[in-house]
Design a protein around this motif. Sequence first.
Motif, PDB file in Angstrom:
ATOM      1  N   MET A   1       0.830  -1.208   0.000  1.00 42.18           N
ATOM      2  CA  MET A   1       0.000   0.000   0.000  1.00 42.18           C
ATOM      3  C   MET A   1       0.866   1.261   0.000  1.00 42.18           C
ATOM      4  SD  MET A   1      -2.996   1.434   0.131  1.00 42.18           S
ATOM      5  CE  MET A   1      -3.851   2.846   0.720  1.00 42.18           C
ATOM      6  N   MET A   2       1.877   1.306   0.898  1.00 41.96           N
ATOM      7  CA  MET A   2       2.720   2.493   0.986  1.00 41.96           C
ATOM      8  C   MET A   2       3.491   2.716  -0.321  1.00 41.96           C
ATOM      9  SD  MET A   2       4.481   3.491   4.554  1.00 41.96           S
ATOM     10  CE  MET A   2       5.840   2.389   4.447  1.00 41.96           C
ATOM     11  N   GLU A   3       3.946   1.633  -0.922  1.00 45.55           N
ATOM     12  CA  GLU A   3       4.672   1.738  -2.189  1.00 45.55           C
ATOM     13  C   GLU A   3       3.751   2.301  -3.273  1.00 45.55           C
ATOM     14  OE1 GLU A   3       6.725  -1.449  -5.009  1.00 45.55           O
ATOM     15  OE2 GLU A   3       7.487  -1.510  -2.959  1.00 45.55           O
ATOM     16  N   ASN A   4       2.492   1.847  -3.284  1.00 45.85           N
ATOM     17  CA  ASN A   4       1.509   2.389  -4.225  1.00 45.85           C
ATOM     18  C   ASN A   4       1.334   3.889  -4.039  1.00 45.85           C
ATOM     19  OD1 ASN A   4       0.888   0.063  -5.558  1.00 45.85           O
ATOM     20  ND2 ASN A   4      -1.058  -0.286  -4.533  1.00 45.85           N
ATOM     21  N   ILE A   5       1.188   4.319  -2.805  1.00 48.82           N
ATOM     22  CA  ILE A   5       1.013   5.746  -2.513  1.00 48.82           C
ATOM     23  C   ILE A   5       2.229   6.510  -3.016  1.00 48.82           C
ATOM     24  CG2 ILE A   5       0.810   7.487  -0.694  1.00 48.82           C
ATOM     25  CD1 ILE A   5      -0.740   5.406   0.977  1.00 48.82           C
ATOM     26  N   SER A   6       3.412   6.006  -2.734  1.00 48.66           N
ATOM     27  CA  SER A   6       4.646   6.657  -3.160  1.00 48.66           C
ATOM     28  C   SER A   6       4.705   6.777  -4.681  1.00 48.66           C
ATOM     29  CB  SER A   6       5.858   5.868  -2.637  1.00 48.66           C
ATOM     30  OG  SER A   6       7.046   6.519  -3.001  1.00 48.66           O
TER      31      SER A   6
ATOM     32  N   ILE B   1       2.190   6.827  -6.816  1.00 51.42           N
ATOM     33  CA  ILE B   1       1.172   7.785  -7.255  1.00 51.42           C
ATOM     34  C   ILE B   1       1.664   9.209  -6.997  1.00 51.42           C
ATOM     35  CG2 ILE B   1      -1.158   8.674  -6.788  1.00 51.42           C
ATOM     36  CD1 ILE B   1      -1.955   5.672  -6.273  1.00 51.42           C
ATOM     37  N   LEU B   2       2.259   9.441  -5.839  1.00 51.37           N
ATOM     38  CA  LEU B   2       2.769  10.773  -5.522  1.00 51.37           C
ATOM     39  C   LEU B   2       3.855  11.184  -6.517  1.00 51.37           C
ATOM     40  CD1 LEU B   2       2.963  10.579  -1.621  1.00 51.37           C
ATOM     41  CD2 LEU B   2       1.333  11.907  -2.976  1.00 51.37           C
ATOM     42  N   GLN B   3       4.709  10.257  -6.887  1.00 57.89           N
ATOM     43  CA  GLN B   3       5.755  10.570  -7.869  1.00 57.89           C
ATOM     44  C   GLN B   3       5.142  10.929  -9.218  1.00 57.89           C
ATOM     45  OE1 GLN B   3       9.255   7.967  -8.040  1.00 57.89           O
ATOM     46  NE2 GLN B   3       8.708   7.286  -5.977  1.00 57.89           N
ATOM     47  N   LYS B   4       4.127  10.202  -9.617  1.00 58.40           N
ATOM     48  CA  LYS B   4       3.451  10.505 -10.893  1.00 58.40           C
ATOM     49  C   LYS B   4       2.790  11.879 -10.851  1.00 58.40           C
ATOM     50  CE  LYS B   4       2.571   5.728 -12.132  1.00 58.40           C
ATOM     51  NZ  LYS B   4       1.674   4.625 -11.832  1.00 58.40           N
ATOM     52  N   ARG B   5       2.492  12.359  -9.640  1.00 55.74           N
ATOM     53  CA  ARG B   5       1.813  13.652  -9.484  1.00 55.74           C
ATOM     54  C   ARG B   5       2.779  14.760  -9.060  1.00 55.74           C
ATOM     55  NH1 ARG B   5      -3.849  11.302  -6.964  1.00 55.74           N
ATOM     56  NH2 ARG B   5      -4.261   9.947  -8.731  1.00 55.74           N
ATOM     57  N   GLY B   6       4.077  14.540  -9.278  1.00 56.14           N
ATOM     58  CA  GLY B   6       5.029  15.619  -9.135  1.00 56.14           C
ATOM     59  C   GLY B   6       5.948  15.602  -7.926  1.00 56.14           C
TER      60      GLY B   6
ATOM     61  N   SER C   1       9.088  14.317  -5.643  1.00 60.76           N
ATOM     62  CA  SER C   1      10.367  13.643  -5.865  1.00 60.76           C
ATOM     63  C   SER C   1      10.306  12.267  -5.199  1.00 60.76           C
ATOM     64  CB  SER C   1      11.512  14.455  -5.271  1.00 60.76           C
ATOM     65  OG  SER C   1      11.467  14.392  -3.845  1.00 60.76           O
ATOM     66  N   GLU C   2      11.268  11.423  -5.530  1.00 63.68           N
ATOM     67  CA  GLU C   2      11.300  10.078  -4.938  1.00 63.68           C
ATOM     68  C   GLU C   2      11.433  10.160  -3.415  1.00 63.68           C
ATOM     69  OE1 GLU C   2      13.916   6.005  -5.381  1.00 63.68           O
ATOM     70  OE2 GLU C   2      13.890   7.435  -7.052  1.00 63.68           O
ATOM     71  N   LYS C   3      12.322  11.036  -2.940  1.00 56.59           N
ATOM     72  CA  LYS C   3      12.538  11.187  -1.493  1.00 56.59           C
ATOM     73  C   LYS C   3      11.286  11.737  -0.808  1.00 56.59           C
ATOM     74  CE  LYS C   3      15.784  13.240   1.763  1.00 56.59           C
ATOM     75  NZ  LYS C   3      16.924  14.131   1.938  1.00 56.59           N
ATOM     76  N   GLN C   4      10.693  12.795  -1.392  1.00 56.10           N
ATOM     77  CA  GLN C   4       9.468  13.381  -0.828  1.00 56.10           C
ATOM     78  C   GLN C   4       8.351  12.342  -0.784  1.00 56.10           C
ATOM     79  OE1 GLN C   4       8.740  16.553  -3.681  1.00 56.10           O
ATOM     80  NE2 GLN C   4       8.552  18.007  -1.997  1.00 56.10           N
ATOM     81  N   SER C   5       8.184  11.632  -1.878  1.00 53.29           N
ATOM     82  CA  SER C   5       7.055  10.698  -1.970  1.00 53.29           C
ATOM     83  C   SER C   5       7.169   9.590  -0.928  1.00 53.29           C
ATOM     84  CB  SER C   5       6.935  10.111  -3.380  1.00 53.29           C
ATOM     85  OG  SER C   5       8.020   9.254  -3.662  1.00 53.29           O
ATOM     86  N   ALA C   6       8.383   9.119  -0.660  1.00 51.12           N
ATOM     87  CA  ALA C   6       8.559   8.062   0.346  1.00 51.12           C
ATOM     88  C   ALA C   6       8.170   8.576   1.733  1.00 51.12           C
ATOM     89  CB  ALA C   6      10.000   7.566   0.340  1.00 51.12           C
TER      90      ALA C   6
END
Length: 93
Positions: A1-6, A8-13, A15-20
């Motif tokens: 689930m958390m990986e999915n959220i990350s 999706i967040l990356q696809k919406r702008g 960064s990898e670090k922010q999204s994690a």
Amino acid sequence: MMENISNILQKRGYSEKQSAKVAAELHDIDDSLKPLLNKWLVSEEENDYHVEGFSLLELKLKFDMTYPAALLTMDWLIKEPENAIRSINRGIK
């Protein structure tokens, strides 16, 4: 689930670090906010919510937040209302 959220967040702008980081925080939000998060993750639909006299969409606009950031602020209002209200009233940024 958390990986999915990350992802999706990356696809919406985000960064990898922010999204994690944000994904981990969103994973632990109050159950009352999870339907709003899930709707946004699936369709980017942004629904409003009110806690302690604050509106999710109003916070988003007033402080130029993303929808996930506003959800996390609402979560903070639910979990630590006194600290959150004090910080919001000072103009969190």
